[in-house]
Design an enzyme around this catalytic site. Sequence first.
Site, short mmCIF file in Angstrom:
data_model
loop_
_atom_site.label_atom_id
_atom_site.label_comp_id
_atom_site.label_asym_id
_atom_site.label_seq_id
_atom_site.Cartn_x
_atom_site.Cartn_y
_atom_site.Cartn_z
CG ASP A 1 -0.07 17.53 44.25
OD1 ASP A 1 0.72 18.02 43.41
OD2 ASP A 1 0.28 17.18 45.38
CG ASP B 1 5.41 28.30 38.81
OD1 ASP B 1 5.91 29.44 38.67
OD2 ASP B 1 4.68 28.04 39.78
CE LYS C 1 1.49 29.45 38.56
NZ LYS C 1 1.87 29.49 39.99
N GLY D 1 2.54 15.00 37.98
CA GLY D 1 1.47 15.92 37.60
C GLY D 1 0.95 15.78 36.18
C1 PRP Z 1 4.98 20.54 39.34
C2 PRP Z 1 4.55 20.34 37.90
C3 PRP Z 1 5.79 20.63 37.08
C4 PRP Z 1 6.61 21.55 37.99
C5 PRP Z 1 6.67 22.93 37.42
O1 PRP Z 1 5.53 19.35 39.82
O2 PRP Z 1 4.04 19.06 37.69
O3 PRP Z 1 6.51 19.45 36.81
O4 PRP Z 1 5.98 21.55 39.27
O5 PRP Z 1 7.29 23.84 38.28
P1 PRP Z 1 8.57 24.70 37.93
O6 PRP Z 1 8.41 25.21 36.53
O7 PRP Z 1 8.51 25.83 38.94
O8 PRP Z 1 9.77 23.86 38.12
P2 PRP Z 1 5.60 18.97 41.38
O9 PRP Z 1 6.92 19.31 41.94
O10 PRP Z 1 4.41 19.58 42.08
O11 PRP Z 1 5.50 17.40 41.38
P3 PRP Z 1 4.29 16.51 40.88
O12 PRP Z 1 4.27 16.65 39.39
O13 PRP Z 1 4.66 15.14 41.33
O14 PRP Z 1 3.03 17.03 41.52
#
Ligand code: PRP
Length: 190
Positions: free
Chosen positions: A161, A105, A133, A46
């Site tokens: 995404d 998050d 958040k 991401g």
């Molecule tokens: C998303 C984002 C962060 C993570 C945050 O990654 O890129 O790395 O979630 O969430 P958290 O604070 O609740 O742990 P995702 O798992 O969607 O993978 P990606 O980056 O490959 O899309």
Amino acid sequence: MPKDIERTLITGQQIARRVAELAEQIARTYEGMDQNRLTLVPILSGSMIFAADLIRQLPMKMKIGLMAVSSYPGMSVTSRGPKLRQQLDVNVAGRHVLVVDDILDTGQTLGLVLEELGARKPASLRTCVLLRKAGRAPQGFVPDFVGFDIEDVFVVGYGLDYNDRYRSEPDIGVLRAGIWRPRQAACTTS
Ligand code: PRP
């Protein structure tokens, strides 16, 4: 704007301005430190777009190490727990490490990353997130650099995404609820 996006939360222009400010803040923080020892660690996938924009605004020398962590695979909209998909490929012992992620998050992803990196004895370990958040991460978990505090909505665009879509959108938007959560049935049977 794609029809599945309910509204724009942050425009590409607002992001660009804030990324420039973050880069200034980061450059000031590392000024005076041995800049030969800075390693940026973007968390894939991401953060790719954010990290690329940030790096282009950072005037100093740096190594880049990559880690991949996935918490929201496919159509997940709640964390499935972070899975380390790719381990860091560079040595960070004795180096100043700045972890870069697109969103904080629940904090589980960064929690895992900091545990992994902390064990490698860096000289310092800091975090930079574009989005946070409010109230979701554990108390006391405060990133060193934050782009925007946002409400608790499912955001996509600018690298973020949903089921592999919307990463290339220039703005960050709120995904329409009906796309990821079945709408209330129009009529129910008793
Ligand atoms: C998303 C984002 C962060 C993570 C945050 O990654 O890129 O790395 O979630 O969430 P958290 O604070 O609740 O742990 P995702 O798992 O969607 O993978 P990606 O980056 O490959 O899309």
